[in-house]
Design an enzyme around this catalytic site. Structure first.
Site, mmCIF file in Angstrom:
data_model
loop_
_atom_site.group_PDB
_atom_site.id
_atom_site.type_symbol
_atom_site.label_atom_id
_atom_site.label_comp_id
_atom_site.label_asym_id
_atom_site.label_seq_id
_atom_site.Cartn_x
_atom_site.Cartn_y
_atom_site.Cartn_z
ATOM 1 N N ARG A 153 -17.681 -3.188 9.847
ATOM 2 C CA ARG A 153 -16.309 -3.218 10.154
ATOM 3 C C ARG A 153 -16.377 -1.923 10.983
ATOM 4 N NH1 ARG A 153 -12.478 -4.460 5.273
ATOM 5 N NH2 ARG A 153 -11.698 -2.510 5.896
ATOM 6 N N ARG B 209 -21.557 -1.447 3.572
ATOM 7 C CA ARG B 209 -20.865 -2.671 3.464
ATOM 8 C C ARG B 209 -21.108 -3.518 4.696
ATOM 9 N NH1 ARG B 209 -14.735 -3.703 1.905
ATOM 10 N NH2 ARG B 209 -14.120 -2.388 3.578
ATOM 11 N N ARG C 264 0.681 -1.246 0.078
ATOM 12 C CA ARG C 264 -0.002 0.043 0.113
ATOM 13 C C ARG C 264 0.922 1.173 -0.024
ATOM 14 N NH1 ARG C 264 -4.964 -2.624 2.841
ATOM 15 N NH2 ARG C 264 -6.456 -1.086 2.391
ATOM 16 N N ARG D 83 -9.777 7.014 5.184
ATOM 17 C CA ARG D 83 -9.204 5.933 4.418
ATOM 18 C C ARG D 83 -8.973 6.371 2.935
ATOM 19 N NH1 ARG D 83 -13.089 1.864 5.772
ATOM 20 N NH2 ARG D 83 -12.316 0.392 4.243
#
Ligand code: ADP
Length: 211
Positions: free
Chosen positions: A158, A125, A86, A169
């Site tokens: 999450r 999600r 990343r 993010r």
């Protein structure tokens, strides 16, 4: 063949890894899942990672690289790297670690998706507590609400899928991970995913890898 799936959070890396493992016999190495397993087992690594993850920040490179290095000792072929590397430093370290086993990254699959789509995907999600498969409360519902179709596991949100964390993010991704697109220029295959179903994206990936 070793490949990297590159893309923003919510671009579908996990979903595509799952299908590639099932249909094309790859093994998925998801650093996010490895960290979450460590957190669930309360290991020292998990305790260190947890603070960063819950803020939507990256875990420091040395910690992440060491975890991947340990994994590669027993498994270094037919891998899908999902969520790693990343940063450019992680990418350089990965090349060094694979070289120990005479291995390389063969291709980098970049799943390209518009930021506004990413946001709505992540805010809706939910993931299975057991197998980590992901669903969406509107666009990809399970047969029974709150329950995984595959193993009956509970579907949960999450901790880093809250709107403010998601913003962080996406920012961190744009600053630290997007530079990998040019770092991997020679190995990159770009998959435009706007408006495509997971199956269509899968077909494009398979075609572009020639597998
Ligand atoms: P997503 O792709 O949806 O952001 P992941 O499960 O891949 O989800 O990662 C979740 C979190 O785990 C990241 O936000 C970060 O805190 C940590 N993480 C995962 N992979 C790495 C990595 N390669 N380097 C640093 N931190 C990582």
């Amino acid at each position: 063949m070793n490949i990297i799936l590159l893309g923003a959070p919510g671009s579908g890396k996990g979903t595509q890894s799952e299908v590639l493992c099932e249909k094309k016999s790859f093994t998925q190495l998801s650093t996010g899942d490895l960290f979450r397993n460590n957190i669930a087992n309360k290991t020292p690594l998990g305790l260190e990672a947890q603070g960063y993850m819950n803020q939507g920040l990256y875990v420091p490179d040395d910690v992440t690289n060491k975890m991947v290095g340990d994994y590669l000792e027993s498994n270094h072929e037919g891998l899908i790297f999902d969520g790693y590397p990343r940063t450019v430093d992680q990418a350089k370290e990965l090349d060094l670690m694979l070289a120990k086993y005479d291995k390389v990254i063969d291709k980098v699959v970049y799943i390209d998706l518009d930021d506004s789509v990413l946001m709505s995907r992540l805010t809706g999600r939910v993931v299975c507590e057991i197998c980590k498969r992901s669903y969406h409360v509107v666009t990809r519902k399970p047969a029974v609400e709150g329950i995984c179709d595959f193993d009956g596991g509970k579907l949960v949100t999450r901790p880093d899928d809250q709107e403010d964390k998601i913003k962080t993010r996406l920012e961190v991704y744009n600053n630290q991970t997007a530079p990998l697109i040019s770092f991997y220029e020679d190995k990159l295959v770009k998959i435009p995913s706007d408006g495509k179903t997971p199956q269509e994206v899968f077909e494009l990936i398979v075609e572009s890898l020639g597998i």
